[in-house]
Motif scaffolding. Structure first.
Motif, mmCIF file in Angstrom:
data_model
loop_
_atom_site.group_PDB
_atom_site.id
_atom_site.type_symbol
_atom_site.label_atom_id
_atom_site.label_comp_id
_atom_site.label_asym_id
_atom_site.label_seq_id
_atom_site.Cartn_x
_atom_site.Cartn_y
_atom_site.Cartn_z
ATOM 1 N N SER A 1 6.944 -13.913 -5.705
ATOM 2 C CA SER A 1 7.723 -13.130 -4.737
ATOM 3 C C SER A 1 7.621 -11.646 -5.050
ATOM 4 O O SER A 1 7.474 -10.805 -4.155
ATOM 5 N N SER A 2 7.698 -11.314 -6.316
ATOM 6 C CA SER A 2 7.594 -9.908 -6.710
ATOM 7 C C SER A 2 6.229 -9.350 -6.354
ATOM 8 O O SER A 2 6.103 -8.204 -5.897
ATOM 9 N N TYR B 1 6.169 -8.606 -2.572
ATOM 10 C CA TYR B 1 6.866 -7.365 -2.231
ATOM 11 C C TYR B 1 6.068 -6.144 -2.679
ATOM 12 O O TYR B 1 6.047 -5.105 -2.012
ATOM 13 N N SER B 2 5.421 -6.280 -3.820
ATOM 14 C CA SER B 2 4.605 -5.167 -4.303
ATOM 15 C C SER B 2 3.453 -4.887 -3.359
ATOM 16 O O SER B 2 3.136 -3.728 -3.052
ATOM 17 N N LEU C 1 3.444 -5.583 -0.172
ATOM 18 C CA LEU C 1 4.006 -5.038 1.068
ATOM 19 C C LEU C 1 4.302 -3.548 0.924
ATOM 20 O O LEU C 1 3.980 -2.743 1.814
#
Length: 536
Positions: free
Chosen positions: A12-13, A16-17, A19
């Protein structure tokens, strides 16, 4: 399980990174463009802009909608000939918003340049009113004669103008009206409110939204001094409310040939609720309250003595000012009482002279919700002209916004009315009754009159020449006679009204009828029963 959770969190991290990294690659100019579009969309809705509708509409503007009685001869003979009222209004493109129009009018307005001739008029109570005159010679470059102001042999029409709240003859919209009306060859006189136009308060009377005393006094004075000149009255905003109320109070006993009400608030109670509803309306509420405070500061000695000065200084809305000043000086119980009694909508039904009313449906100060559509349609003397756009007293037209549409409409209407046979001529008759004069509102008791109608009984003292009937038999006849005389009339009335009258008749005559029945049946009882049983 813990290992799986760590993997999910790391994935997930990483997402987001990725994105955030992708968003960072978008040029800053694109973000600014998106923010600008959002801001423009917000302003377009907040300011109620209609420039896109105007551009993509194939019409020549907003059509004028007329509301009138289908049997009105006044409409057929006068209003039907007014081309502007049967056309459309196209707003100035860069002022395609009721708020832009209203603000531009008050801060700029582009009024024509001229100079009034001032006449100070003293009222019977000692008050002072500034009457600012403008003649056709003042705007055409002709020779100026000061005696033209009051010339008893002159038949030139006179237009009396009643300004709006805290406005005077120097206001831009009034200068537009005065200039173009004088250009038509007519005389114009702006009747400034007490304490405005640079004149001091010289009595304990102040103007308010329902103060018709001054316009009545000025009109009667002008008619007396100019008996041959037709008088027309134009009211704007609060001045329109005062005008309609005045016309309704006077009925046909009025020396006014015709009138025009522009952007009237109609119902002050509805207007009070409307102007505090949205944030943009609260801006106008605050601005008008500041204007009222400025008016009070000009005459602080009077307001300090007659009203609540501390409350006036803390007022942040029109209602606050009315509560601490207008209500107290005008001797109204509450602010809502003041608004109800001074609203012009209840007087429309009693207007007996030709009256044209002009309103914008997007007026940010005087809401369309207060317009008495049915009352205007029911009165054959009233024609209501509504336009979709225009703001409050603005109606700017043309690329340069050099003129006001409603000013042209007013002058065209007055010219048609003046050349017709429908100019009102004063008739000496009793004033019409208004809802506030109804005796039903003044007492909780009812009485059946000789014509078979229900009327209220007031607690007023009886006059000396009225003889009181004390005989019980005459009281009974007085109550029963109307039912015999008007039985056919009552049968045609509403069933509930008939039963109400029957109930009133029974309850009011029961003491007499009951006594008679008791005596009658008491005697029969003694004759039928044995003497011994009766004695028991």
């Amino acid at each position: 399980m813990e290992l799986g959770s760590d993997l999910d969190w790391s994935s997930s991290s990483a997402a987001y990174s990725l994105l955030l990294r992708a968003l960072s690659l978008i040029p800053t100019s694109h973000y600014l463009l998106a923010a600008s579009l959002l801001l423009l969309t917000f302003l377009y809705r907040f300011l109620e802009l209609h420039i896109l509708q105007d551009l993509f509409s194939f019409s020549s503007g907003s059509p004028v909608t007329l509301t009138y009685n289908s049997g009105s001869r006044f409409y057929d003979a006068v209003v039907s000939k007014c081309k502007l009222l049967h056309g459309s209004y196209r707003a100035t493109p860069w002022l395609s918003s009721p708020h832009l129009q209203t603000v531009f009018l008050n801060f700029f307005g582009r009024p024509p340049f001229f100079k009034y001739r001032r006449q100070l008029f003293t009222t019977p109570d000692g008050g002072t009113i500034a009457l600012d005159w403008l003649m056709s010679s003042d705007v055409s470059g002709g020779t100026i004669h000061m005696d033209d102001v009051i010339s008893k042999d002159d038949s030139t029409p006179i237009v009396v103008v009643i300004p709006g709240l805290t406005s005077d003859s120097s206001s831009a919209y009034l200068k537009h009206l005065a200039y173009h009306t004088a250009k038509c060859g007519w005389k114009v006189v702006v009747s400034n409110h007490r304490g405005l136009g640079g004149v001091s308060i010289t009595s304990d009377c102040f103007y308010n939204a329902g103060w018709t005393v001054d316009v009545r006094t000025v009109v009667n004075y002008l008619h007396k001094e100019n008996p041959r000149a037709p008088l027309f009255v134009v009211g704007t905003s609060i001045g329109a409310n005062i005008l309609i109320k005045y016309l309704g109070e006077e009925g046909e006993n009025i020396p006014v040939a015709g009138a025009v009400a522009v952007c009237s608030p109609w119902d002050l109670l509805i207007g009070d609720r409307f102007i505090t509803r949205r944030r943009v309306q609260k801006f106008y509420d605050k601005a008008l309250a500041i204007g009222l405070q400025g008016y009070a500061k000009l005459h602080q000695p009077h307001f300090s003595r007659l009203a609540n000065w501390e409350g006036i200084e803390k007022s942040v809305s029109i209602r606050d000012f009315d509560n601490h000043a207008t209500r107290i000086v005008g001797k109204y119980e509450t602010v809502d009482t003041y608004y109800r009694r001074c609203s012009s909508s209840i007087y429309v039904q009693s207007v007996s002279i030709p009256l044209l009313c002009i309103s914008a449906l997007d007026d940010p100060v005087c809401t369309r919700e207060a317009i008495p559509w049915d009352e205007c349609r029911a009165n054959k003397n009233v024609v209501l002209a509504t336009v979709k756009h225009g703001g409050h007293l603005a109606f700017f037209e043309g690329i340069t916004a050099s003129g006001l549409w409603w000013v042209r409409a007013v002058n065209e209407f007055l010219d048609e009315l003046h050349s017709s046979h429908f100019m009102h001529v004063q008739k000496k008759i009793s004033k019409p009754s208004t809802p506030l004069d109804s005796s039903i509102d003044q007492g909780p008791y009812v009485n059946v009159t000789e014509d078979g109608m229900v009327a209220a009984l007031n607690n007023e003292p009886k006059s000396d020449n009225v003889e009181e009937i004390q005989d019980t038999h005459r009281d009974t006849v007085h109550i029963i006679t109307p039912f015999k005389k008007y039985l056919s009339q009552l049968s045609r009335q509403n069933r509930w009204s008939t039963w109400l009258l029957v109930y009133i008749a029974i309850t009011t005559s029961w003491p007499v009828v009951g006594s008679a029945l008791y005596i009658l049946f008491g005697k029969k009882k003694r004759n039928v029963l044995p003497d011994g049983l009766v004695r028991r």
